[in-house]
Each structure stands twice: as C-alpha cells, then as structure tokens.
Design an enzyme around this catalytic site. Structure first.
Site, PDB file in Angstrom:
ATOM      1  N   TYR A 230      -8.377   6.391 -10.114  1.00  0.00           N
ATOM      2  CA  TYR A 230      -7.220   5.657 -11.204  1.00  0.00           C
ATOM      3  C   TYR A 230      -8.078   5.409 -12.717  1.00  0.00           C
ATOM      4  O   TYR A 230      -7.668   6.272 -13.570  1.00  0.00           O
ATOM      5  CB  TYR A 230      -6.549   4.687 -10.742  1.00  0.00           C
ATOM      6  CG  TYR A 230      -5.705   3.988 -11.175  1.00  0.00           C
ATOM      7  CD1 TYR A 230      -4.123   4.324 -11.080  1.00  0.00           C
ATOM      8  CD2 TYR A 230      -6.063   3.480 -12.732  1.00  0.00           C
ATOM      9  CE1 TYR A 230      -3.027   3.826 -11.709  1.00  0.00           C
ATOM     10  CE2 TYR A 230      -4.472   2.872 -13.407  1.00  0.00           C
ATOM     11  CZ  TYR A 230      -2.789   2.955 -13.159  1.00  0.00           C
ATOM     12  OH  TYR A 230      -2.403   2.684 -13.909  1.00  0.00           O
TER      13      TYR A 230
ATOM     14  N   GLY B 109       2.780   2.324  -2.715  1.00  0.00           N
ATOM     15  CA  GLY B 109       2.695   3.017  -3.580  1.00  0.00           C
ATOM     16  C   GLY B 109       4.350   1.873  -4.436  1.00  0.00           C
ATOM     17  O   GLY B 109       4.410   3.122  -5.168  1.00  0.00           O
ATOM     18  N   LEU B 110       4.938   1.395  -3.936  1.00  0.00           N
ATOM     19  CA  LEU B 110       6.422   0.334  -3.750  1.00  0.00           C
ATOM     20  C   LEU B 110       6.093  -0.797  -4.892  1.00  0.00           C
ATOM     21  O   LEU B 110       6.860  -1.804  -5.425  1.00  0.00           O
ATOM     22  CB  LEU B 110       6.615   1.175  -3.022  1.00  0.00           C
ATOM     23  CG  LEU B 110       7.155   2.173  -2.440  1.00  0.00           C
ATOM     24  CD1 LEU B 110       7.789   2.005  -1.227  1.00  0.00           C
ATOM     25  CD2 LEU B 110       7.360   3.149  -3.061  1.00  0.00           C
ATOM     26  N   SER B 111       4.410  -0.861  -5.479  1.00  0.00           N
ATOM     27  CA  SER B 111       4.210  -2.308  -6.004  1.00  0.00           C
ATOM     28  C   SER B 111       4.888  -3.064  -5.983  1.00  0.00           C
ATOM     29  O   SER B 111       5.274  -4.797  -6.556  1.00  0.00           O
ATOM     30  CB  SER B 111       5.659  -1.688  -7.386  1.00  0.00           C
ATOM     31  OG  SER B 111       4.735  -0.666  -8.031  1.00  0.00           O
TER      32      SER B 111
ATOM     33  N   ASP C 190       5.069  -1.463 -13.356  1.00  0.00           N
ATOM     34  CA  ASP C 190       5.391  -1.788 -12.631  1.00  0.00           C
ATOM     35  C   ASP C 190       6.439  -3.470 -12.731  1.00  0.00           C
ATOM     36  O   ASP C 190       7.195  -3.123 -11.996  1.00  0.00           O
ATOM     37  CB  ASP C 190       4.015  -1.724 -11.361  1.00  0.00           C
ATOM     38  CG  ASP C 190       3.337  -0.356 -11.512  1.00  0.00           C
ATOM     39  OD1 ASP C 190       3.978   0.441 -11.541  1.00  0.00           O
ATOM     40  OD2 ASP C 190       2.447  -0.051 -10.540  1.00  0.00           O
TER      41      ASP C 190
ATOM     42  N   GLU D 109      -3.520  -8.345 -13.829  1.00  0.00           N
ATOM     43  CA  GLU D 109      -3.601  -7.776 -12.556  1.00  0.00           C
ATOM     44  C   GLU D 109      -4.900  -6.950 -13.509  1.00  0.00           C
ATOM     45  O   GLU D 109      -6.532  -7.126 -12.694  1.00  0.00           O
ATOM     46  CB  GLU D 109      -2.537  -6.257 -12.721  1.00  0.00           C
ATOM     47  CG  GLU D 109      -3.126  -5.302 -11.384  1.00  0.00           C
ATOM     48  CD  GLU D 109      -1.721  -4.830 -10.522  1.00  0.00           C
ATOM     49  OE1 GLU D 109      -0.778  -6.265 -10.240  1.00  0.00           O
ATOM     50  OE2 GLU D 109      -2.356  -4.085 -10.046  1.00  0.00           O
TER      51      GLU D 109
ATOM     52  N   GLY E 280       0.934  -1.103  -0.233  1.00  0.00           N
ATOM     53  CA  GLY E 280       0.088   0.224  -0.266  1.00  0.00           C
ATOM     54  C   GLY E 280       0.894   1.223   0.079  1.00  0.00           C
ATOM     55  O   GLY E 280       0.314   2.249  -0.239  1.00  0.00           O
TER      56      GLY E 280
HETATM   57  C1  GLA Z   1       0.362   2.113 -10.717  1.00  0.00           C
HETATM   58  C2  GLA Z   1       0.074   1.196 -11.988  1.00  0.00           C
HETATM   59  C3  GLA Z   1       0.668   2.145 -13.336  1.00  0.00           C
HETATM   60  C4  GLA Z   1       1.172   3.953 -13.247  1.00  0.00           C
HETATM   61  C5  GLA Z   1       1.135   4.610 -12.327  1.00  0.00           C
HETATM   62  C6  GLA Z   1       1.324   5.751 -12.695  1.00  0.00           C
HETATM   63  O1  GLA Z   1       1.843   2.388 -10.109  1.00  0.00           O
HETATM   64  O2  GLA Z   1       0.297   0.235 -11.431  1.00  0.00           O
HETATM   65  O3  GLA Z   1       0.602   1.499 -14.178  1.00  0.00           O
HETATM   66  O4  GLA Z   1      -0.269   3.982 -14.230  1.00  0.00           O
HETATM   67  O5  GLA Z   1       0.476   3.668 -11.668  1.00  0.00           O
HETATM   68  O6  GLA Z   1       1.978   6.018 -13.075  1.00  0.00           O
END
Ligand code: GLA
Length: 387
Positions: free
Chosen positions: A227, A127-129, A175, A163, A125
C-alpha cells in the site's frame, strides 16, 4: 451485536452502567479506489455491520479498553495511561482506540480517560474497514462525553491521524469519513481534497437490483509495504508532473501527462489508474443522478481491470469473483478497498443473485480456494449514539 448486550458486557467488566452506547459502521467502496491519498474522489457507503462501544468518562488519566471479539472476550481490560500514549508503540488492536485518544489529546482536547467495552460485527481483514469503525466509534463517544463539539469530518481527520501516526498505517481519509458521515439509503460522494460531501440516493432494492459483497477470506494488511509503495509511486508521479496531487491531472490531459513521464513505466501505470478512476467516480455519480443505475455496472468492472492491470493490487481470488460474476450475468463487479485480498462487490439483478452466488462458490471450490463469504450490502447509517 446489540446495544443491550454491549451495555451488559460493560457492566460485567467495570461494575457500573456506561454513560452511553455508540455505533459506527464498516463500509464498502462503490467506486474510487486508491484515489483518496491523491486528493481525488471516492464513493463509499456504510454497511449494516459495525462496531458498538459502551463508554464512560474517567478523570484520573486511565484508559481501559476491552473487546468482546478478542480471545473470546475472556481477557481482562487493557489499562493505559492517557499521558503515556506513544505512537507506534502498540501492535495490538488496542492501538486503534488508544490512537484516537492520543490524536484527540494531541489536538488539544482534554480527554482525561475512559472505560471502553467494544464488540464488532465487521469481519476483520476483509477490506470492510473494521479498523475505521473501531476508531470512529471511540472518537464519537469521546466527542459526546467530553463535549468536544467536533463534526463528523473532523472526527474522521483525527481518526486518520491516529491510524497514520499512532498505528503507523499510511491510509487515506475515505474509510473514517465513510464510517462517520454515511447516510442510510445513500452512497457518499466525497471529494477527499476538501472533504466536500454529497449524499447520493442509492436504493438498489427499489429498482430490483442487489449489491453483493464477496469476502474472499484472503486477509489483507495495510501496514504491509505494498500500500505504501503505491502511495509513494503516486506521489512521485505528482512530483514529476509538477502538481500537488494526481487529482490535479485533468482526465482530458491524461495522454499528454503520460507522455511526459518518459521511461517511468511503473509510475505511468499508477497515474493512469488514479486519473481514470477519478473520472469513473464522476461518471458513476452522473449515471446515478440521472437514474441510469444499471449503467454503472460496466464502470465498476472497468475500475477492476484498472486496479488489476495498472495499479496491480488484485489477487487471483478477487479476479475470480469478478470474472465468474460477470460470466454468470452480473451487471458489473470489482474489488473494493485496499486490495491484495479482502472483498469484491457484485452488482446484479435481484433474480440473478442465486445463480451468481452459486457460480462464485463453485468456481472457488474448483480452484481449491477457501469458501468465500457472500452477503448483501444495504446502504446503512453512519456513526451514531444508540443510548
Ligand atoms: C484502504 C485505505 C483507504 C483507501 C483504500 C483504497 O481502505 O484505508 O484510505 O486508500 O484502501 O481506496
């Protein structure tokens, strides 16, 4: 978590040694935000944090999934039938690895089951994938074990499909490609239209600089509607302008394009962000290639203002990081990732890091925000087999 620990965890759960252990990293994005689903440019690099998976094949159609991070690792593995996997049927973490198996099978690859034990060091959560790391590590393990012969970018595409369709989150390709394809000491310049890649050397320490990640602890969520709304707005912009994707609007023609959008004020702001952001990525690439690394700082901050004011996906905590860091002498700062929380990055001289960190922590305390987690990000290796 180390390979040995995950291997031991696997043995404890399944009573046999795994066939192998793999790792896939989380990422931060240096620049190029919300450009990937517009066929544009991005520039992520891999974090040292990642997901480690111990995996063995099965031939009986059973997929068993277990995570050391869920419920303290105490739960029993979740058992699924590979031929019964159904998109959007699972709202738990298991949807990510199961979605990868689904996507591989749907693409015609004979994945006949697996036992999987995972552990992650990517904060969820933030934002680091963490989800891309989870997908890619499973995809890579199955690619090796079932000898599918898929390349990194192909695995990334399949993970994105998992995903988008299986989990139901309409994310782009950045990501997963970052996790699969990044290289140590480099940022990945990626053209998301054809997935052409260029590894750009990015060794800040050698130049006396640091890149900090500030996790605001504000949880972001992708499958949430914002999003998707931005993505739909960008697609509307492309349709109104008669192009396949906003990537096709040249920066030099931006004003004319905006003029053609009439009273579509919201679409106009989205278009302006995407087209200027692609230009910023190209500018950062040429600055890095010409050795002018410090000069990327202001470009990062410009990107943040565009995300805040035009794309409107920042939040007070992210803005506070950027404003405070810059006031305390940072070279530049921006939110990174999907937005609405998660993390910001701060580029700074090494000697300024303690003062900047302190200033951010104090500003968060004064604003009554949760204490942020601050750490240094070193460009690390992409997905790989460990043992
Ligand atoms: C998330 C999404 C990515 C990209 C970013 C924004 O991380 O998974 O595909 O769109 O937001 O740059």
């Amino acid at each position: 978590m180390g390979a040995q620990q995950v291997r031991d965890g696997f043995v404890g759960l399944y009573g046999a040694e795994p066939e192998g252990v793999w790792a896939a990293p989380g990422r931060v994005n240096l620049i190029g935000e919300h450009t990937d689903y517009n066929d544009g440019f991005v520039m992520p690099f891999a974090l040292p944090h990642g997901t480690v998976a111990a995996v063995s094949r099965r031939t009986d159609g059973l997929l068993r999934l277990h995570s050391a991070d869920v419920g303290g690792g105490a739960a029993a593995p979740v058992g699924l039938r590979v031929d019964e996997l159904t998109p959007e049927s699972d709202r738990e973490w298991t949807a990510y690895p199961a979605g990868v198996v689904w996507a591989l099978r749907e693409a015609g690859h004979a994945v006949t089951g697996a036992d999987v034990h995972l552990a992650s060091t990517v904060p969820a959560g933030a934002g680091l994938s963490s989800s891309a790391a989870l997908e890619v590590v499973v995809a890579l393990a199955l690619n090796d074990l079932f000898e599918l012969g898929l390349r990194g970018w192909q695995l990334a595409r399949l993970c994105q499909r998992a995903e988008n369709v299986y989990v139901g989150a309409p994310t782009g390709i950045m990501d997963q490609t970052a996790s699969a394809c990044c290289a140590e000491g480099h940022a990945l310049f990626l053209d998301t239209r054809d997935l052409a890649q260029k590894q750009i050397p990015f060794d800040l320490a050698a130049e006396g600089m640091r890149l900090l990640v500030v996790d605001t602890r504000v949880k972001h969520a992708h499958s949430g509607g914002e999003y998707g709304k931005r993505r739909a707005g960008c697609e509307k912009g492309a349709a109104l302008l008669g192009v396949d994707a906003l990537r096709d609007v040249p920066y030099a023609e931006l004003d004319a394009a905006l003029g053609r959008l009439g009273d579509e004020e919201e679409v106009r702001r989205l278009v302006r962000h995407v087209v200027t952001e692609d230009e910023r990525v190209e500018r950062v690439v040429s600055l890095l290639e010409s050795g002018d690394t410090r000069a990327i700082g202001p470009v990062l901050t410009e990107g943040h203002l565009s995300l805040r004011d035009d794309f409107r996906i920042s939040c007070p905590e992210l803005d506070l990081v950027v404003d405070t860091a810059n006031a305390a002498g940072a070279l530049g700062a921006r939110m990174t990732g999907g937005g609405f929380g998660g993390s910001a990055i701060v580029l700074a001289e090494e000697t300024d890091v303690p003062a900047i960190t302190k200033a951010i922590e104090e500003a968060f305390a004064a604003a009554g925000f949760t204490t942020p987690r601050v750490f240094e990000a070193v460009p690390s290796a992409g997905a790989r087999r460990l043992t």
